[in-house]
Design an enzyme around this catalytic site. Structure first.
Site, PDB file in Angstrom:
ATOM      1  N   HIS A   1       0.833  -1.214   0.000  1.00 25.95           N
ATOM      2  CA  HIS A   1       0.000   0.000   0.000  1.00 25.95           C
ATOM      3  C   HIS A   1       0.869   1.268   0.000  1.00 25.95           C
ATOM      4  O   HIS A   1       0.721   2.143  -0.857  1.00 25.95           O
ATOM      5  CB  HIS A   1      -0.919  -0.012   1.225  1.00 25.95           C
ATOM      6  N   GLU A   2       1.773   1.347   0.941  1.00 27.23           N
ATOM      7  CA  GLU A   2       2.601   2.558   1.045  1.00 27.23           C
ATOM      8  C   GLU A   2       3.531   2.677  -0.161  1.00 27.23           C
ATOM      9  O   GLU A   2       3.802   3.780  -0.635  1.00 27.23           O
ATOM     10  CB  GLU A   2       3.391   2.581   2.364  1.00 27.23           C
TER      11      GLU A   2
ATOM     12  N   GLU B   1      -4.743   7.624  -3.171  1.00 33.17           N
ATOM     13  CA  GLU B   1      -5.238   6.394  -2.547  1.00 33.17           C
ATOM     14  C   GLU B   1      -5.578   5.343  -3.611  1.00 33.17           C
ATOM     15  O   GLU B   1      -5.424   4.147  -3.372  1.00 33.17           O
ATOM     16  CB  GLU B   1      -6.478   6.741  -1.697  1.00 33.17           C
TER      17      GLU B   1
ATOM     18  N   HIS C   1       1.634   4.438  -2.841  1.00 31.44           N
ATOM     19  CA  HIS C   1       1.641   5.897  -2.671  1.00 31.44           C
ATOM     20  C   HIS C   1       2.968   6.480  -3.162  1.00 31.44           C
ATOM     21  O   HIS C   1       3.010   7.497  -3.850  1.00 31.44           O
ATOM     22  CB  HIS C   1       1.492   6.264  -1.184  1.00 31.44           C
TER      23      HIS C   1
HETATM   24 MG    MG Z   1      -3.246   5.294   2.046  1.00 32.65          MG
END
Ligand code: MG
Length: 496
Positions: free
Chosen positions: A260-261, A290, A264
């Protein structure tokens, strides 16, 4: 845009980076004893940013730039920079300094009141602060201005170009389609087993795996770091990207927060240098950032081909899983299980948590809900959407930090991110005939390159709506997410 303004804006951008780096430091390496001093330092930097942003110099630039931009000799990128600079300036300039200050003082008191109220499990203790913050924020919304209703002003902060009415339509359709899917899944009573149960996973090994994964997913470690913090987060700087992760000894959820990170950071690292310090040097909206973290985490990271790719690496490091087959692992990490806690929710039920918060927020800003009624409404909606009632305010209305720091209108970005990610991934699938092969072999570069070419490199040149149309050929449509959920979860639960 004139060079002199670019120079001015680059300095503003440097100050923002300083603030971001200080907050990274606060959450990663700062000694506990420095809390008070650091909050003063941060307040100083924040007021420097605000002063610069609302200065006469800035005001003159904005007026001049807007005059120039009516001339046709500006290219689309320059026009976008003027549009974004103006928007940022106006949002800051229109709110009187005294109100800005009062909000920031109230926020810090309200946040600590929230921490105490949550500990004591007592909503009444937080209520007066919530009421005060809401009053101040409503006042701010009147200064900022809005298209149809006050909530538009908050939504616009995170989702430029989005208005409440439009969002409500999308969310209504989403809710209608989502509730029956979740009900159907839960009613199967066919819950995959939790393969992590009763096992222990060394945090050091998890960290090593996270780093290997981020690297394979094309995170650039020469211009970035991965550290540990209480909650995973990303601070975005093109040549100095910081991501963090956390490691729970009882499971391997850190794999997915790492992805997830990284998602980003891939966005931030691939915004071109020549626009990085300009007004358009960031994603079009919170939800767009996101959408990329979720695309990498969910559409790719929780897919069968990805599990095939990563499972040998997992087994190598964690022999306690040696009797677990990849398919069992896949089923286990895609379990649907309603929980009162948003951050623990799975992909299928997660958006119902957001819909509940969104409905309460617009109710408040339309003066249809009084803050004191929130716990009751929370219980009823939770019951209706997820079939459960939180046992206490700490598990209900007090669970999130957002409202205590005045972040109203932020929650919808999470769900919008999910919707964008599903729609964009449909297009990615069309681009690569052999997408599953690529993922299975850990060949992520072509995917990242495509996303860079079509999304990341533009920064905020286009608004989210326009970019979506450009990338997918269609405006935002929640059906892609609905179909994605069915495609993934129905087979797992033996449904069709
Ligand atoms: Mg996030």
């Amino acid at each position: 845009m004139s060079e002199i303004y670019e120079e001015f804006y680059a300095k503003l951008s440097d100050l923002k980076q300083t603030k971001a780096l200080l907050s990274w430091d606060e959450r990663v390496t700062m000694p506990n004893g420095a809390v008070e001093e650091r909050s003063q330092t941060q307040a100083t930097i924040s007021s420097l940013i605000h002063e610069k942003l609302t200065s006469d110099k800035m005001k003159n630039y904005i007026e001049k730039l807007n005059k120039e931009s009516t001339k046709s000799d500006l290219n689309p990128e320059q026009k976008a920079n003027v549009r974004e600079a103006t928007r940022e300036f106006e949002r800051a300039y229109k709110v009187p300094d005294e109100l800005v200050e009062e909000i920031s003082e109230t926020v810090s008191l309200s946040r600590s009141a929230w921490v105490k109220a949550k500990e004591k499990d007592d909503f009444q203790e937080f209520l007066p602060w919530l009421e005060k913050l809401l009053d101040l924020e409503k006042e701010a919304a009147e200064h900022i201005g809005y298209e149809n209703e006050p909530y538009d002003a908050f939504l616009d902060e995170h989702e430029p170009g989005m208005v409440t009415k439009k969002l409500e339509e999308i969310f209504n359709s989403l809710r209608e389609n989502l509730i029956p899917i979740v009900e159907k899944i839960i009613q199967t009573n066919d819950e995959p087993s939790n393969i992590f149960e009763g096992k222990d996973f060394s945090p050091e090994k998890q960290e090593a795996l996270s780093k290997e994964l981020a690297n394979n997913l094309e995170f650039n470690f020469k211009q970035g770091r991965l550290d540990t913090s209480e909650h995973p987060f990303t601070v975005g700087m093109r040549k100095d990207a910081r991501i963090t992760n956390r490691y729970n000894q009882k499971n391997l959820h850190s794999i997915f927060s790492a992805i997830h990170e990284t998602g980003h950071a891939l966005y931030n690292q691939n915004i071109p240098s020549d626009i990085a310090k300009k007004p358009i040097g960031k994603p079009p909206s919170t939800s767009y950032s996101e959408s990329q973290s979720r695309l990498w985490e969910n559409q790719i990271g929780r897919s069968k081909p990805f599990i095939e790719y990563i499972y040998p690496k997992i087994k190598n490091r964690f022999p306690q899983l040696k009797n677990i087959k990849p398919l069992e692992f896949y089923r286990s990490i895609n379990r649907v299980k309603p929980t009162p806690i948003r951050v623990n929710a799975d992909e299928a039920t997660y958006n119902l948590h957001i819909l509940l918060r969104f409905e309460i927020e617009i109710g408040i800003f339309r003066d249809e809900i009084e803050p004191e009624e929130i716990p009751q409404i929370w219980q009823e909606k939770m019951d209706k959407y997820l079939g459960l009632r939180p046992e206490s305010p700490a598990e209900g209305v007090l669970q999130d930090v957002h409202w205590s720091v005045g972040q109203f209108g932020y929650f919808p970005s999470y769900t919008l991110g999910n919707l964008y990610s599903a729609q964009i991934f449909e297009t990615v699938k069309d681009q690569f005939q052999d997408l599953e092969e690529k993922i299975k072999n850990g060949n992520f570069k072509p995917i990242k390159d495509w996303l860079t070419q079509n999304i990341y490199q533009h920064g905020r040149k286009y608004r989210a709506g326009k970019l979506t149309k450009k990338v997918t050929g269609e405006k935002l449509n929640e059906k892609y997410f609905i179909n994605y959920l069915k495609d993934r979860y129905y087979p797992i639960y033996g449904l069709d």
